[in-house]
Motif scaffolding. Structure first.
Motif, PDB file in Angstrom:
ATOM      1  N   HIS A  39      58.893  72.984  21.063  1.00 36.01           N
ATOM      2  CA  HIS A  39      58.488  72.802  19.452  1.00 36.01           C
ATOM      3  C   HIS A  39      58.250  71.349  18.975  1.00 36.01           C
ATOM      4  O   HIS A  39      57.471  70.778  18.479  1.00 36.01           O
ATOM      5  CB  HIS A  39      59.258  73.770  18.562  1.00 36.01           C
ATOM      6  CG  HIS A  39      59.222  74.990  18.461  1.00 36.01           C
ATOM      7  ND1 HIS A  39      58.135  75.668  17.462  1.00 36.01           N
ATOM      8  CD2 HIS A  39      59.598  76.188  19.159  1.00 36.01           C
ATOM      9  CE1 HIS A  39      58.389  76.927  18.026  1.00 36.01           C
ATOM     10  NE2 HIS A  39      59.212  77.223  18.850  1.00 36.01           N
ATOM     11  N   ASP A  40      59.579  70.724  19.451  1.00 36.10           N
ATOM     12  CA  ASP A  40      59.446  69.205  18.932  1.00 36.10           C
ATOM     13  C   ASP A  40      58.230  68.238  19.418  1.00 36.10           C
ATOM     14  O   ASP A  40      57.843  67.564  18.848  1.00 36.10           O
ATOM     15  CB  ASP A  40      61.013  68.554  18.986  1.00 36.10           C
ATOM     16  CG  ASP A  40      61.794  69.348  18.119  1.00 36.10           C
ATOM     17  OD1 ASP A  40      61.671  70.135  17.258  1.00 36.10           O
ATOM     18  OD2 ASP A  40      63.046  69.354  18.765  1.00 36.10           O
ATOM     19  N   GLU A  41      58.064  68.444  20.582  1.00 34.19           N
ATOM     20  CA  GLU A  41      57.188  67.759  21.309  1.00 34.19           C
ATOM     21  C   GLU A  41      55.603  68.176  20.751  1.00 34.19           C
ATOM     22  O   GLU A  41      54.931  67.182  20.542  1.00 34.19           O
ATOM     23  CB  GLU A  41      57.154  67.880  22.876  1.00 34.19           C
ATOM     24  CG  GLU A  41      58.337  67.086  23.562  1.00 34.19           C
ATOM     25  CD  GLU A  41      58.292  67.579  24.971  1.00 34.19           C
ATOM     26  OE1 GLU A  41      57.305  68.190  25.775  1.00 34.19           O
ATOM     27  OE2 GLU A  41      59.284  66.986  25.689  1.00 34.19           O
ATOM     28  N   LEU A  42      55.601  69.385  20.551  1.00 33.69           N
ATOM     29  CA  LEU A  42      54.125  69.731  20.077  1.00 33.69           C
ATOM     30  C   LEU A  42      54.247  69.122  18.654  1.00 33.69           C
ATOM     31  O   LEU A  42      52.959  68.740  18.273  1.00 33.69           O
ATOM     32  CB  LEU A  42      54.314  71.333  19.939  1.00 33.69           C
ATOM     33  CG  LEU A  42      53.751  72.256  21.077  1.00 33.69           C
ATOM     34  CD1 LEU A  42      54.200  73.594  20.906  1.00 33.69           C
ATOM     35  CD2 LEU A  42      52.396  72.012  21.518  1.00 33.69           C
ATOM     36  N   LYS A  43      54.967  69.197  17.897  1.00 32.94           N
ATOM     37  CA  LYS A  43      54.931  68.739  16.454  1.00 32.94           C
ATOM     38  C   LYS A  43      54.443  67.189  16.474  1.00 32.94           C
ATOM     39  O   LYS A  43      53.641  66.509  15.851  1.00 32.94           O
ATOM     40  CB  LYS A  43      56.183  68.863  15.566  1.00 32.94           C
ATOM     41  CG  LYS A  43      56.032  68.627  14.043  1.00 32.94           C
ATOM     42  CD  LYS A  43      57.272  68.654  13.338  1.00 32.94           C
ATOM     43  CE  LYS A  43      57.017  68.061  11.945  1.00 32.94           C
ATOM     44  NZ  LYS A  43      56.435  66.855  11.810  1.00 32.94           N
ATOM     45  N   GLU A  44      55.367  66.410  17.401  1.00 28.31           N
ATOM     46  CA  GLU A  44      54.972  65.098  17.529  1.00 28.31           C
ATOM     47  C   GLU A  44      53.617  64.720  17.931  1.00 28.31           C
ATOM     48  O   GLU A  44      52.928  63.803  17.569  1.00 28.31           O
ATOM     49  CB  GLU A  44      56.110  64.433  18.678  1.00 28.31           C
ATOM     50  CG  GLU A  44      56.120  62.777  18.874  1.00 28.31           C
ATOM     51  CD  GLU A  44      56.759  62.554  20.070  1.00 28.31           C
ATOM     52  OE1 GLU A  44      56.282  61.565  20.855  1.00 28.31           O
ATOM     53  OE2 GLU A  44      57.935  63.116  20.259  1.00 28.31           O
ATOM     54  N   LYS A  45      53.141  65.553  19.106  1.00 22.51           N
ATOM     55  CA  LYS A  45      51.638  64.998  19.383  1.00 22.51           C
ATOM     56  C   LYS A  45      50.862  65.687  18.468  1.00 22.51           C
ATOM     57  O   LYS A  45      49.635  64.898  18.514  1.00 22.51           O
ATOM     58  CB  LYS A  45      51.472  65.982  20.877  1.00 22.51           C
ATOM     59  CG  LYS A  45      52.621  65.210  22.002  1.00 22.51           C
ATOM     60  CD  LYS A  45      52.319  63.908  22.224  1.00 22.51           C
ATOM     61  CE  LYS A  45      52.822  63.288  23.439  1.00 22.51           C
ATOM     62  NZ  LYS A  45      54.315  63.238  23.371  1.00 22.51           N
ATOM     63  N   ALA A  46      51.056  66.787  17.684  1.00 18.87           N
ATOM     64  CA  ALA A  46      49.840  67.092  16.686  1.00 18.87           C
ATOM     65  C   ALA A  46      49.832  65.864  15.596  1.00 18.87           C
ATOM     66  O   ALA A  46      48.769  65.780  15.233  1.00 18.87           O
ATOM     67  CB  ALA A  46      50.477  68.457  16.110  1.00 18.87           C
ATOM     68  N   ASP A  47      50.964  65.462  15.255  1.00 18.99           N
ATOM     69  CA  ASP A  47      50.833  64.512  14.111  1.00 18.99           C
ATOM     70  C   ASP A  47      50.109  63.104  14.874  1.00 18.99           C
ATOM     71  O   ASP A  47      49.119  62.676  14.038  1.00 18.99           O
ATOM     72  CB  ASP A  47      52.269  63.871  13.884  1.00 18.99           C
ATOM     73  CG  ASP A  47      53.149  64.825  13.128  1.00 18.99           C
ATOM     74  OD1 ASP A  47      52.340  65.657  12.535  1.00 18.99           O
ATOM     75  OD2 ASP A  47      54.433  64.805  13.033  1.00 18.99           O
ATOM     76  N   GLU A  48      50.223  63.022  16.227  1.00 17.91           N
ATOM     77  CA  GLU A  48      49.570  61.942  16.696  1.00 17.91           C
ATOM     78  C   GLU A  48      47.949  62.024  16.851  1.00 17.91           C
ATOM     79  O   GLU A  48      47.099  61.634  16.439  1.00 17.91           O
ATOM     80  CB  GLU A  48      49.783  61.648  18.016  1.00 17.91           C
ATOM     81  CG  GLU A  48      49.091  60.368  18.689  1.00 17.91           C
ATOM     82  CD  GLU A  48      49.284  60.441  20.277  1.00 17.91           C
ATOM     83  OE1 GLU A  48      48.714  59.780  21.152  1.00 17.91           O
ATOM     84  OE2 GLU A  48      50.346  61.033  20.709  1.00 17.91           O
ATOM     85  N   PHE A  49      47.685  63.643  17.117  1.00 15.77           N
ATOM     86  CA  PHE A  49      46.403  64.040  17.382  1.00 15.77           C
ATOM     87  C   PHE A  49      45.545  64.159  16.026  1.00 15.77           C
ATOM     88  O   PHE A  49      44.283  63.945  15.714  1.00 15.77           O
ATOM     89  CB  PHE A  49      46.336  65.201  18.023  1.00 15.77           C
ATOM     90  CG  PHE A  49      46.620  65.115  19.459  1.00 15.77           C
ATOM     91  CD1 PHE A  49      46.372  63.996  20.392  1.00 15.77           C
ATOM     92  CD2 PHE A  49      47.236  66.157  19.927  1.00 15.77           C
ATOM     93  CE1 PHE A  49      47.085  64.114  21.444  1.00 15.77           C
ATOM     94  CE2 PHE A  49      47.722  66.147  21.292  1.00 15.77           C
ATOM     95  CZ  PHE A  49      47.577  65.143  22.184  1.00 15.77           C
ATOM     96  N   LYS A  50      46.129  64.479  14.844  1.00 17.56           N
ATOM     97  CA  LYS A  50      45.711  64.690  13.445  1.00 17.56           C
ATOM     98  C   LYS A  50      45.309  63.254  13.104  1.00 17.56           C
ATOM     99  O   LYS A  50      44.264  63.304  12.073  1.00 17.56           O
ATOM    100  CB  LYS A  50      46.684  65.071  12.661  1.00 17.56           C
ATOM    101  CG  LYS A  50      46.966  66.772  12.739  1.00 17.56           C
ATOM    102  CD  LYS A  50      47.892  67.287  11.791  1.00 17.56           C
ATOM    103  CE  LYS A  50      48.366  68.599  12.242  1.00 17.56           C
ATOM    104  NZ  LYS A  50      49.793  69.156  11.454  1.00 17.56           N
ATOM    105  N   SER A  51      45.693  62.026  13.624  1.00 23.77           N
ATOM    106  CA  SER A  51      45.250  60.904  12.968  1.00 23.77           C
ATOM    107  C   SER A  51      43.870  60.516  13.245  1.00 23.77           C
ATOM    108  O   SER A  51      43.288  59.536  12.869  1.00 23.77           O
ATOM    109  CB  SER A  51      46.016  59.777  13.749  1.00 23.77           C
ATOM    110  OG  SER A  51      45.932  59.676  15.226  1.00 23.77           O
ATOM    111  N   PHE A  52      43.272  61.381  14.205  1.00 23.94           N
ATOM    112  CA  PHE A  52      41.954  61.296  14.621  1.00 23.94           C
ATOM    113  C   PHE A  52      40.878  62.065  13.820  1.00 23.94           C
ATOM    114  O   PHE A  52      39.740  62.157  13.654  1.00 23.94           O
ATOM    115  CB  PHE A  52      41.806  61.572  15.785  1.00 23.94           C
ATOM    116  CG  PHE A  52      42.376  60.826  17.069  1.00 23.94           C
ATOM    117  CD1 PHE A  52      41.874  59.563  17.320  1.00 23.94           C
ATOM    118  CD2 PHE A  52      43.199  61.379  17.583  1.00 23.94           C
ATOM    119  CE1 PHE A  52      42.594  58.661  18.189  1.00 23.94           C
ATOM    120  CE2 PHE A  52      44.001  60.597  18.679  1.00 23.94           C
ATOM    121  CZ  PHE A  52      43.622  59.054  19.000  1.00 23.94           C
ATOM    122  N   GLY A  53      41.535  62.923  12.739  1.00 23.22           N
ATOM    123  CA  GLY A  53      40.732  63.406  11.668  1.00 23.22           C
ATOM    124  C   GLY A  53      40.593  64.882  11.666  1.00 23.22           C
ATOM    125  O   GLY A  53      40.036  65.526  10.662  1.00 23.22           O
ATOM    126  N   GLY A  54      41.001  65.440  12.878  1.00 25.12           N
ATOM    127  CA  GLY A  54      40.811  66.994  12.926  1.00 25.12           C
ATOM    128  C   GLY A  54      41.866  67.966  12.613  1.00 25.12           C
ATOM    129  O   GLY A  54      43.082  67.506  12.463  1.00 25.12           O
TER     130      GLY A  54
END
Length: 265
Positions: A39-54
């Motif tokens: 869960h924690d790794e998913l949340k961390e990476k999701a925050d990074e990927f959201k920075s691209f706007g999607g």
């Protein structure tokens, strides 16, 4: 950047090649469904990927378990999400002589590398065939092209993935859905650590390892082109060419010499 309003579903998306592929899709305007166990790794990476706007949807699933593969897709359907792209990246190996390795771990690996992949692909196809559009990227490996002493179960699973991918690609030839197999060689990821493979001769020379960014880019471009498969890296293309002109026993011996522990003669 123009949003594509298309979802890419990527397993094993928090590390290695899967992470680099997810980043490429995000940078190119795709929304993401990212799948991993933590869960924690998913949340961390999701925050990074959201920075691209999607949009980024996280799915904490253990793909060693068939039920988690089925529930992953049913939860997407309940939320009205139909990914246009499926990336079956999650995979593991176990290192050692077959008579000495843990059978329970090997069954887990077969479930992850084969069973979850065919379940997700089947559900994806049922969902996408009526639309006439979809793209599938399956992580095979250089390991799919030769028997692998000291790594026999992983090589066997990847041989399955390549053969099966090429078969269903032919079945889908007029459907609007393409199937692409990505064949990386040894790559600088956590794969070897998870496989307890740190003593292998293959890791003696860091130059033997490709960068996950380069492998992911090769896979992404091949997928977008609708190619049947791509061998990532010039040295790996040469290696496959040598395997293709060898007998299976010669190829197995050569691979065994490359993969045996450093302290074994």
């Amino acid at each position: 950047m123009e949003r594509k309003n298309q979802y890419a579903l990527i397993t094993g998306a928090t590390s290695g090649i899967g992470y680099e592929l997810a980043k490429l899709f995000a940078k190119n305007g795709y929304d993401l469904v990212i799948v991993a166990r933590n869960h924690d790794e998913l949340k961390e990476k999701a925050d990074e990927f959201k920075s691209f706007g999607g949009n980024v949807i996280t799915m904490a699933k253990n793909l060693f378990l068939q039920d988690d593969a089925f529930s992953l897709y049913s939860e997407l359907k309940l939320n009205g999400i139909s990914p246009e792209i499926l990336v079956n990246d999650a995979g593991q190996g176990v290192y050692g002589k077959f008579q000495e390795t843990d059978i329970h771990r090997e069954v887990d690996i077969i479930n992850l590398n084969i069973v979850s992949v065919i379940i997700l692909t089947k559900l994806f196809l049922k969902d996408r065939l009526p639309t006439g559009f979809g793209k599938i990227l399956n992580l095979a490996s250089l390991a799919s092209k030769a028997p692998g002493p000291w790594h026999s179960v992983c090589h066997g699973t990847k041989a399955f993935v390549l053969s099966w991918s090429e078969a269903i690609r032919e079945e889908l030839i007029d459907s609007g859905i393409t199937v692409t197999a990505l064949l990386p060689g040894p790559t600088d990821t956590d794969f070897f650590n998870k496989a307890d493979m740190n003593e292998s001769k293959i890791l003696e020379d860091p130059d033997n390892l490709a960068s996950p960014e380069e492998v992911a880019l090769d896979g992404y471009n091949a997928l977008m082109n609708g190619d049947d498969k791509v061998i990532s890296g010039f040295k790996n293309k040469l290696s496959v060419a040598m395997t293709n002109i060898s007998t299976d026993s010669m190829a197995a011996h050569r691979m065994g010499e490359m993969q045996k522990p450093v302290n074994k003669t």
